[in-house]
Design an enzyme around this catalytic site. Structure first.
Site, PDB file in Angstrom:
ATOM      1  N   SER A 253       0.840  -1.194   0.000  1.00 39.88           N
ATOM      2  CA  SER A 253       0.000   0.000   0.000  1.00 39.88           C
ATOM      3  C   SER A 253       0.876   1.245   0.000  1.00 39.88           C
ATOM      4  O   SER A 253       2.100   1.155  -0.048  1.00 39.88           O
ATOM      5  CB  SER A 253      -0.890   0.006   1.243  1.00 39.88           C
ATOM      6  OG  SER A 253      -0.094   0.329   2.371  1.00 39.88           O
ATOM      7  N   LYS A 254       0.225   2.384   0.090  1.00 42.58           N
ATOM      8  CA  LYS A 254       0.935   3.662   0.087  1.00 42.58           C
ATOM      9  C   LYS A 254       1.994   3.739   1.180  1.00 42.58           C
ATOM     10  O   LYS A 254       3.021   4.365   1.019  1.00 42.58           O
ATOM     11  CB  LYS A 254      -0.065   4.805   0.300  1.00 42.58           C
ATOM     12  CG  LYS A 254      -0.861   5.100  -0.943  1.00 42.58           C
ATOM     13  CD  LYS A 254      -1.326   6.540  -0.954  1.00 42.58           C
ATOM     14  CE  LYS A 254      -2.048   6.829  -2.259  1.00 42.58           C
ATOM     15  NZ  LYS A 254      -3.420   7.198  -2.101  1.00 42.58           N
ATOM     16  N   ARG A 255       1.702   3.106   2.298  1.00 40.31           N
ATOM     17  CA  ARG A 255       2.650   3.115   3.415  1.00 40.31           C
ATOM     18  C   ARG A 255       4.025   2.611   3.005  1.00 40.31           C
ATOM     19  O   ARG A 255       5.041   2.965   3.569  1.00 40.31           O
ATOM     20  CB  ARG A 255       2.137   2.214   4.545  1.00 40.31           C
ATOM     21  CG  ARG A 255       1.230   2.893   5.517  1.00 40.31           C
ATOM     22  CD  ARG A 255       0.893   1.967   6.656  1.00 40.31           C
ATOM     23  NE  ARG A 255       0.358   0.689   6.180  1.00 40.31           N
ATOM     24  CZ  ARG A 255       0.868  -0.491   6.473  1.00 40.31           C
ATOM     25  NH1 ARG A 255       1.917  -0.581   7.243  1.00 40.31           N
ATOM     26  NH2 ARG A 255       0.324  -1.595   5.994  1.00 40.31           N
ATOM     27  N   GLY A 257       5.370   3.061   0.180  1.00 36.93           N
ATOM     28  CA  GLY A 257       5.913   3.868  -0.920  1.00 36.93           C
ATOM     29  C   GLY A 257       5.322   3.461  -2.256  1.00 36.93           C
ATOM     30  O   GLY A 257       5.705   3.974  -3.297  1.00 36.93           O
TER      31      GLY A 257
END
Ligand code: GLU
Length: 491
Positions: A253-255, A257
């Protein structure tokens, strides 16, 4: 070997991500290696989840990586149309065939009834799934309900016992028990097919030979195989590359990167680096090699080389790889690619003059080896473009406020402005000379000088920096720093 036909079959339901595009990369490499056709088919049958911008993003992603498709949107082809929403007559005709054969049936259950059924199953701790209430509806009953316009779906009649098996190139033989498969929907009440049905029909009609798609689709594959069997069609070869996880082994996920695929372009990753990284994220040639040129990938890629374990998306590694590609790239290309970032930061005008471009290029050349992503260029080089220096406060305290500094900078300014050979060697000689005259160590000269001309404590080689800045700028900057120092003293 028969003529290869592979397909990338995205659903336009949002921005493509790393996993989607990795599938396209594998398709493309396989097609490049063996010849044949790389087909792009848009699976746009889920009208509720349709996102209009998604198609452009998908195609732009492929174009950015240089994954040219042989058939599909924009280019057409003899197996078209390539949008499932334009192929409804095929699904309609074939679903009728399955109904007639007794392999599919109409289901008139309302969503309320299905929800209640599910609730009851859950309460009784039974496996959830369609209870086949409509499987034995008489022909007359069905006809009358259809005539009344009662909404219906068509379900596949999954055999109640036995197993369904298929061979996966990556994982070998995979078997599912039929009793665990639901009587899944083929055609929805809006007349659109489900993914399961349209996917199989199109892979068959488009004569796809190899299906490469993420591991998340394995559980759908037995359903597909049952449909192939019901039609008497031979299924293509299946290869399911592994899921991609974040560094903490949770869903990517975005976490971690991971962002929408085109954001990597925005951030200044090079397509060659992306292609290299994505390929190695789930494939190996059996050695430790990590860097592969496009040609090498085409030459070496095999479905058998796809790994059979989850893989981890590693942002640091991707950035490292990108740095390798940036360092190897021609400075002309890197300058051109850096231009938008410099313009966005207001460091260069919209239409730079040839002299400005040349200056930018000489500046970028000094920082190129440090770039991990092109978007770093603005921060790394801003002081070359902005004469109003932002002084590093600590650096001012540590280097500029020393007693010897005004004399040192005064001498340097005089000598540098008189210098006729403003080359790296010429500058080196001047700085040395001043140091000797003042009996100072290299550090006592270099650090204040760097602060005076860049405002920073770190940067590329000092003589290279001074030379790239050019005589007029350097002299003016030293002068300004001297003025600042005297104001500081007065203050
Ligand atoms: N439309 C599916 C997707 O969005 C395709 C899966 C497959 O390749 O069969 O990924």
């Amino acid at each position: 070997m028969e003529k290869i036909r592979v397909r990338f079959a995205p659903s336009p339901t949002g921005s493509p991500h790393i996993g989607n595009i990795r599938t396209a990369v594998y398709d493309w490499l396989f097609r490049q290696r063996h010849g044949g056709s790389f087909v792009v088919r848009i699976e746009d049958t889920d009208r509720a989840r349709f996102v209009p911008t998604s198609l452009d993003e998908l195609l732009d992603s492929l174009r950015w990586l240089g994954l040219q498709w042989d058939e599909g949107p924009e280019v057409g082809g003899e197996y078209g149309p390539y949008f499932q929403s334009e192929r409804l007559t095929h699904y309609d005709k074939l679903v009728k065939q399955l109904i007639e054969q007794g392999d599919a049936y109409y289901c008139f259950c309302t969503s309320e009834r299905l929800a209640e059924m599910r609730k009851a199953q859950e309460a009784a701790k039974q496996p959830t799934g369609y209870d086949r209430a409509c499987v034995s509806c008489s022909k007359e009953d069905v006809q009358s309900k259809l005539a009344q316009g009662i909404p219906a779906v068509v379900r596949f009649k999954v055999p109640q016992d036995g197993n369904t098996s298929f061979h996966d190139v990556v994982r070998g033989e995979i078997t599912f028990e039929n009793r665990l498969l639901d009587d899944f929907v083929l055609l929805k009440s809006d007349g659109f097919p489900t993914y399961q049905f349209a996917n199989v029909v199109d892979d068959h009609l488009m004569e796809i030979t190899h299906i490469i798609r993420g591991e998340e689709w394995i559980s759908s594959t037995p359903k597909h195989v049952l449909i192939y069997q019901a039609f008497g069609w031979t299924p293509p070869v299946f290869a399911h590359p592994p899921l991609i996880f974040g560094s903490d082994r949770t869903k990517l996920s975005k976490r971690h990167g991971a962002v929408a695929f085109l954001d990597y372009k925005e951030r200044g990753f090079l397509p060659e680096a992306m292609l290299n990284y994505l390929t190695t994220l789930g494939w190996s040639d059996g050695t430790d090699q990590e860097l592969f040129s496009r040609d090498e990938l085409i030459e070496k890629f095999t479905l058998e080389g796809i790994v059979n374990h989850p893989v981890i998306f590693d942002m640091q590694k991707l950035e490292w790889m990108n740095g390798v590609y940036i360092r190897a790239a021609d400075i002309g290309l890197i300058t051109e690619l850096c231009l938008p970032y410099l313009q966005k930061a207001g460091l260069l005008p919209a239409n730079p003059t040839p002299a400005e471009m040349e200056y930018a290029s000489s500046v970028i050349a000094l920082e190129k080896d440090k770039l991990k992503v092109l978007s770093d260029v603005a921060e790394l080089t801003s002081f070359f473009f902005q004469d109003e220096l932002e002084f590093d406060e600590k650096g001012v305290g540590k280097w500029l406020s020393k007693e010897h500094v005004p004399t040192l900078l005064g001498k340097l300014m005089d000598k540098l402005s008189a210098l006729t050979d403003f080359s790296i060697e010429g500058i080196d000689a001047v700085v040395r000379e001043v140091g000797e005259e003042m009996e100072m160590s290299g550090g006592q000269v270099i650090h204040p000088t760097r602060m005076a001309v860049t405002g920073r404590t770190v940067g590329p080689g000092l003589f290279e920096t001074i030379s790239a800045l050019g005589q007029a700028r350097v002299v003016a900057r030293i002068k300004r720093t001297l003025e600042m120092l005297s104001e500081m003293q007065v203050g």
